[in-house]
Design an enzyme around this catalytic site. Structure first.
Site, PDB file in Angstrom:
ATOM      1  CG  ASP A  98      -2.019   1.007   1.194  1.00 34.37           C
ATOM      2  OD1 ASP A  98      -2.138   1.691   0.161  1.00 34.37           O
ATOM      3  OD2 ASP A  98      -2.761   1.133   2.182  1.00 34.37           O
ATOM      4  CG  ASP A 113      -3.465   3.868  -3.421  1.00 33.68           C
ATOM      5  OD1 ASP A 113      -4.324   3.086  -3.854  1.00 33.68           O
ATOM      6  OD2 ASP A 113      -3.654   4.622  -2.445  1.00 33.68           O
ATOM      7  CD  GLU A 114      -5.590  -0.761  -1.532  1.00 30.41           C
ATOM      8  OE1 GLU A 114      -5.307  -1.534  -0.598  1.00 30.41           O
ATOM      9  OE2 GLU A 114      -6.572   0.007  -1.510  1.00 30.41           O
TER      10      GLU A 114
END
Length: 369
Positions: free
Chosen positions: A14, A108-109
């Protein structure tokens, strides 16, 4: 409880305050300052906040006006999604150096299954450390990671030592880790559900684990079974490298509330055009059109219609959206309109990954986690 389950080695990576961190990286003058990516004012919404801003209670999804009240020194930055996508691709390229089993959740993850990996390294913890170091060296941003036996525990663990840290929950530690966890930290338990659990005397994983399956089914419906198993460390969902997109949508928040349906139709025309563009980019079409209406009092309403055929053309989408708009009288002036398409024709395009052999997983368990 975990003895008969397939034990995988899952990493959840993350990125730390991703949008805000990209802005600070690209503009060094913003480093160390409280910034919010999004719109300022009553109509604006915060998409992301730097850690400096979070100290003042600025977080994603709150209004720009509220963010300003929380932090008078807050600096607003307009989002640059093309730039975020560019950086996201750089990060994902690093992931694929370690495994092809990468399941992105957002820009983003992502989940990585490293039970078997391209580096031949039996330690998922060391792999996560190496991946984070490479992201910082090659991209210039920090990331946090959670490492455990399944996606759920890895996701929860990745938030444990943020920012720029990682947490490993070994197989024998899973149940104890979940028992000690505040129920609000459980991924998938939102604010409303957490409040209900508090009212029922469920404050920790241990409290949740003490409830029977019948009790949880009775109080939480279909989600009850999910809660029953996850608190026992049971979550068999595999990392799916090709996630099937289930819907596509576009929406607009207006500077002034709309009370005339004529003005709303003009806005819907632009929204339908954006939906058509996104469908074309993803090479899909859909059968179900959903109109989203958020009123001036922030109440939300959705109206849907499913067609017997797939559509992707703007004019057809708009025609259905119009029908939905006139389906019943609006209860108030409108601050947001959105159109989404679901029941997409992409199910057959996705080739499911083959399941890892149980024998291979058993051999992996002989090594360090």
């Amino acid at each position: 409880m975990l003895d008969n389950l397939p034990i995988r080695k899952i990493i959840h990576v993350d990125m730390d305050a991703f949008y805000a961190s990209v802005e600070q990286m690209d503009n060094p003058e913003l480093i160390g300052k409280p910034i919010a990516v999004g719109g300022e004012g009553a109509r604006g919404v915060v998409a992301a906040a730097s850690y400096e801003a979070r100290k003042f209670g600025v977080r994603s999804a709150i209004s720009g006006a509220q963010a300003r009240r929380n932090c008078p020194e807050l600096i607003f930055v307009k989002p640059r999604f093309d730039r975020y996508q560019e950086i996201s691709k750089q990060v994902k390229k690093i992931f694929y150096d370690y495994t092809d089993l990468v399941e992105p959740l957002s820009l983003d993850e992502a989940y990585l299954d490293v039970t078997e990996n391209k580096k031949g390294n039996p330690s998922a913890s060391l792999l996560a450390k190496e991946i984070r170091e490479r992201i910082f060296k090659e991209v210039g941003l920090t990331a946090s990671a959670g490492i455990s036996i399944n996606k759920f525990v890895a996701k929860v663990a990745s938030d444990y030592n943020k920012p720029n840290g990682q947490k490993t929950v070994n197989p024998e530690e899973v149940v104890g880790f979940l028992e000690a966890l505040d129920i609000r930290k459980f991924y998938g338990v939102g604010k409303v559900t957490a409040d209900k659990m508090y009212q029922l005397g469920i404050f920790t994983g241990k409290d949740l684990k003490s409830k029977t399956l019948e009790y949880l089914d009775s109080n939480f419906g279909k989600s009850g079974r999910f809660y029953y198993y996850i608190v026992r460390g049971i979550h068999n969902s595999e990392v799916k490298p090709h996630r099937t997109r289930k819907s596509l949508a576009a929406e607009r928040t207006f500077h002034e509330n709309l009370s005339s349906e004529i003005f709303m139709l003009e806005k819907l025309d632009h929204i339908a055009q954006e939906v058509e563009k996104r469908l074309a980019k993803s090479k899909v079409s859909g059968k179900t059109v959903t109109l989203k209406i958020k009123y001036s009092d922030f109440s939300l309403q959705t109206r849907s219609k499913t067609l017997p055929y797939y559509i992707g053309d703007k004019d057809l989408i708009l025609e259905v959206a119009k029908d939905l708009l006139y389906q019943e009288k609006l209860s108030n002036s409108v601050r947001l309109l959105g159109i989404s398409m679901s029941n997409l024709n992409n199910e057959s395009k996705i080739k499911k990954p083959s399941k890892p052999e149980t024998k291979t997983v058993t051999v992996q368990l002989q090594f360090e986690f």
